[in-house]
Design a protein around this motif. Structure first.
Motif, mmCIF file in Angstrom:
data_model
loop_
_atom_site.group_PDB
_atom_site.id
_atom_site.type_symbol
_atom_site.label_atom_id
_atom_site.label_comp_id
_atom_site.label_asym_id
_atom_site.label_seq_id
_atom_site.Cartn_x
_atom_site.Cartn_y
_atom_site.Cartn_z
ATOM 1 N N HIS A 184 2.766 -0.224 -13.421
ATOM 2 C CA HIS A 184 3.394 1.020 -13.001
ATOM 3 C C HIS A 184 2.417 1.780 -12.098
ATOM 4 O O HIS A 184 1.198 1.590 -12.187
ATOM 5 C CB HIS A 184 3.744 1.880 -14.213
ATOM 6 N N GLY A 185 2.946 2.662 -11.263
ATOM 7 C CA GLY A 185 2.032 3.407 -10.416
ATOM 8 C C GLY A 185 2.680 4.537 -9.655
ATOM 9 O O GLY A 185 3.895 4.599 -9.478
ATOM 10 N N ARG A 186 1.804 5.448 -9.233
ATOM 11 C CA ARG A 186 2.136 6.548 -8.319
ATOM 12 C C ARG A 186 1.265 6.345 -7.094
ATOM 13 O O ARG A 186 0.047 6.502 -7.155
ATOM 14 C CB ARG A 186 1.819 7.892 -8.985
ATOM 15 N N VAL A 187 1.892 5.985 -5.978
ATOM 16 C CA VAL A 187 1.145 5.631 -4.780
ATOM 17 C C VAL A 187 1.802 6.273 -3.562
ATOM 18 O O VAL A 187 2.911 6.797 -3.631
ATOM 19 C CB VAL A 187 1.056 4.096 -4.599
ATOM 20 N N SER A 188 1.119 6.198 -2.428
ATOM 21 C CA SER A 188 1.654 6.732 -1.182
ATOM 22 C C SER A 188 2.729 5.808 -0.618
ATOM 23 O O SER A 188 2.850 4.641 -1.014
ATOM 24 C CB SER A 188 0.527 6.896 -0.163
ATOM 25 N N LYS A 189 3.496 6.326 0.343
ATOM 26 C CA LYS A 189 4.498 5.496 1.012
ATOM 27 C C LYS A 189 3.855 4.276 1.656
ATOM 28 O O LYS A 189 4.399 3.173 1.621
ATOM 29 C CB LYS A 189 5.243 6.316 2.072
ATOM 30 N N GLY A 190 2.687 4.506 2.261
ATOM 31 C CA GLY A 190 1.994 3.392 2.899
ATOM 32 C C GLY A 190 1.612 2.306 1.920
ATOM 33 O O GLY A 190 1.712 1.113 2.226
ATOM 34 N N GLN A 191 1.178 2.707 0.729
ATOM 35 C CA GLN A 191 0.811 1.718 -0.276
ATOM 36 C C GLN A 191 2.026 0.959 -0.787
ATOM 37 O O GLN A 191 1.943 -0.238 -1.061
ATOM 38 C CB GLN A 191 0.072 2.394 -1.425
ATOM 39 N N VAL A 192 3.164 1.629 -0.916
ATOM 40 C CA VAL A 192 4.384 0.931 -1.324
ATOM 41 C C VAL A 192 4.701 -0.179 -0.330
ATOM 42 O O VAL A 192 5.023 -1.313 -0.710
ATOM 43 C CB VAL A 192 5.569 1.914 -1.435
ATOM 44 N N ARG A 193 4.590 0.129 0.958
ATOM 45 C CA ARG A 193 4.862 -0.881 1.991
ATOM 46 C C ARG A 193 3.839 -2.003 1.932
ATOM 47 O O ARG A 193 4.196 -3.187 2.031
ATOM 48 C CB ARG A 193 4.841 -0.232 3.377
ATOM 49 N N GLU A 194 2.570 -1.644 1.799
ATOM 50 C CA GLU A 194 1.520 -2.667 1.800
ATOM 51 C C GLU A 194 1.612 -3.565 0.566
ATOM 52 O O GLU A 194 1.417 -4.777 0.657
ATOM 53 C CB GLU A 194 0.132 -2.007 1.854
ATOM 54 N N ILE A 195 1.880 -2.980 -0.587
ATOM 55 C CA ILE A 195 1.973 -3.777 -1.810
ATOM 56 C C ILE A 195 3.141 -4.743 -1.716
ATOM 57 O O ILE A 195 3.031 -5.926 -2.066
ATOM 58 C CB ILE A 195 2.105 -2.854 -3.044
ATOM 59 N N GLY A 196 4.290 -4.264 -1.234
ATOM 60 C CA GLY A 196 5.422 -5.147 -0.977
ATOM 61 C C GLY A 196 5.937 -5.874 -2.203
ATOM 62 O O GLY A 196 6.474 -6.985 -2.093
ATOM 63 N N MET A 197 5.782 -5.296 -3.368
ATOM 64 C CA MET A 197 6.239 -5.906 -4.611
ATOM 65 C C MET A 197 7.097 -4.894 -5.363
ATOM 66 O O MET A 197 6.919 -3.684 -5.219
ATOM 67 C CB MET A 197 5.053 -6.343 -5.477
ATOM 68 N N GLY A 198 8.041 -5.400 -6.152
ATOM 69 C CA GLY A 198 8.941 -4.515 -6.866
ATOM 70 C C GLY A 198 9.295 -5.045 -8.237
ATOM 71 O O GLY A 198 8.533 -5.810 -8.850
ATOM 72 N N ALA A 199 10.468 -4.664 -8.711
ATOM 73 C CA ALA A 199 10.870 -4.993 -10.081
ATOM 74 C C ALA A 199 10.927 -6.502 -10.317
ATOM 75 O O ALA A 199 10.661 -6.969 -11.431
ATOM 76 C CB ALA A 199 12.222 -4.346 -10.391
#
Length: 220
Positions: free
Chosen positions: A33-48
Motif C-alpha cells: 500500500h502507499g501514498r505517492v505522487s502522480k509521477g510515482q504512480v506512473r513510474e511504478i506502473g503496477m496496480g491491484a
C-alpha cells in the motif's frame, strides 16, 4: 510512503525516490500500500493485479504523518520489522533540490506560485541556501526512543543499489529485480564547486540532523 506487512518505506526528497519505490514494489511481498505522487504512480506502473494499492498524495510523509495515516488504517507503525529511509549527502542533496526546483519552475506553470520553486528560480544557489526553509530531518525518521521496536534502516544514495541488495540479504529476502535508474538529476556533478564558506555554513546548520543521523561529515 509505501508499506507491506513487514516494512515501511519513507521517501525523503531528492534521494532517488521513484527508483526506490519501483524497487520496493517489485521486490517486496504484497499486499503493498502507499501514498505517492502522480509521477510515482506512473513510474511504478503496477496496480491491484500485482497486489499494489496506491493513492495519490504528497509522497513525502514524515514519520509522524505516516503514523497518523497508519493509525487511521488500524496499522501499528511499531509493528514493522524496519523503517527504510533513503538518504543523501546533504551538500549534494541541496544542490539537487535547487536544480529540481528551478527546472520544474521553467517547465511546469502549475508550480510557479509555490514559494520554494519561485525562490529557486529567482535566486543564485548561495542566496537560495541562505533563504530556503528546510524541514528537520529528525522529524522524518523514527525517534531514537522507539528504534528498539522499529529499527531504522538508512539507505545511502551514494551506494543505493548495493545498500538495497545488502538490506534484502540481511532480512532474508530475495532480490528478484535490480534497482531501476529513473528521473536522473541534471544537477552539477561536482557539487562541491557550488559552495563557498557562507553557503556551506547555511547547509551545515539547516541540514544538521541529516548530517548527524546519516553519519555524513561536514566536509566538502
Amino acid at each position: 510512503m509505501l508499506y507491506n506487512d513487514d516494512f515501511l518505506l519513507l521517501h525523503y526528497p531528492k534521494t532517488a525516490g521513484k527508483s526506490v519505490a519501483v524497487y520496493f514494489c517489485q521486490n517486496f511481498a504484497g499486499p503493498i500500500h502507499g501514498r505517492v505522487s502522480k509521477g510515482q504512480v506512473r513510474e511504478i506502473g503496477m496496480g491491484a493485479d500485482e497486489d499494489v494499492h496506491l493513492e495519490v498524495a504528497g509522497g513525502h510523509d514524515n514519520f509522524m504523518a505516516a503514523r497518523k495515516v497508519l493509525k487511521e488504517r488500524d496499522v501499528d507503525i511499531l509493528g514493522f520489522r524496519a523503517c527504510l529511509v533513503p538518504i543523501r549527502n546533504p551538500y549534494d542533496q541541496m544542490v539537487s533540490n535547487y536544480a529540481f526546483l528551478r527546472r520544474s519552475y521553467d517547465r511546469n506553470p502549475r508550480v510557479r506560485d509555490r514559494p520554494s520553486f519561485a525562490l529557486a528560480a529567482e535566486t543564485t544557489f548561495p542566496e537560495f541556501c541562505a533563504r530556503v526553509t528546510i524541514a528537520d530531518f529528525a522529524n522524518f525518521v523514527p525517534p531514537e526512543r522507539v528504534r528498539d521496536k522499529l529499527p531504522l534502516e538508512l539507505i545511502r544514495f551514494e551506494t543505493l543499489a548495493a545498500s538495497l541488495s545488502d538490506l534484502m540479504a540481511r532480512y532474508g529476502l530475495d532480490e528478484t529485480h535490480p534497482l531501476p535508474h529513473l528521473n536522473a538529476s541534471d544537477r552539477p556533478r561536482d557539487f562541491a564547486s557550488m559552495y563557498d564558506d557562507a553557503t556551506k555554513a547555511h547547509v551545515d546548520h539547516k541540514l544538521d540532523s541529516l548530517f548527524r543521523i546519516g553519519g555524513y561529515p561536514k566536509e566538502l
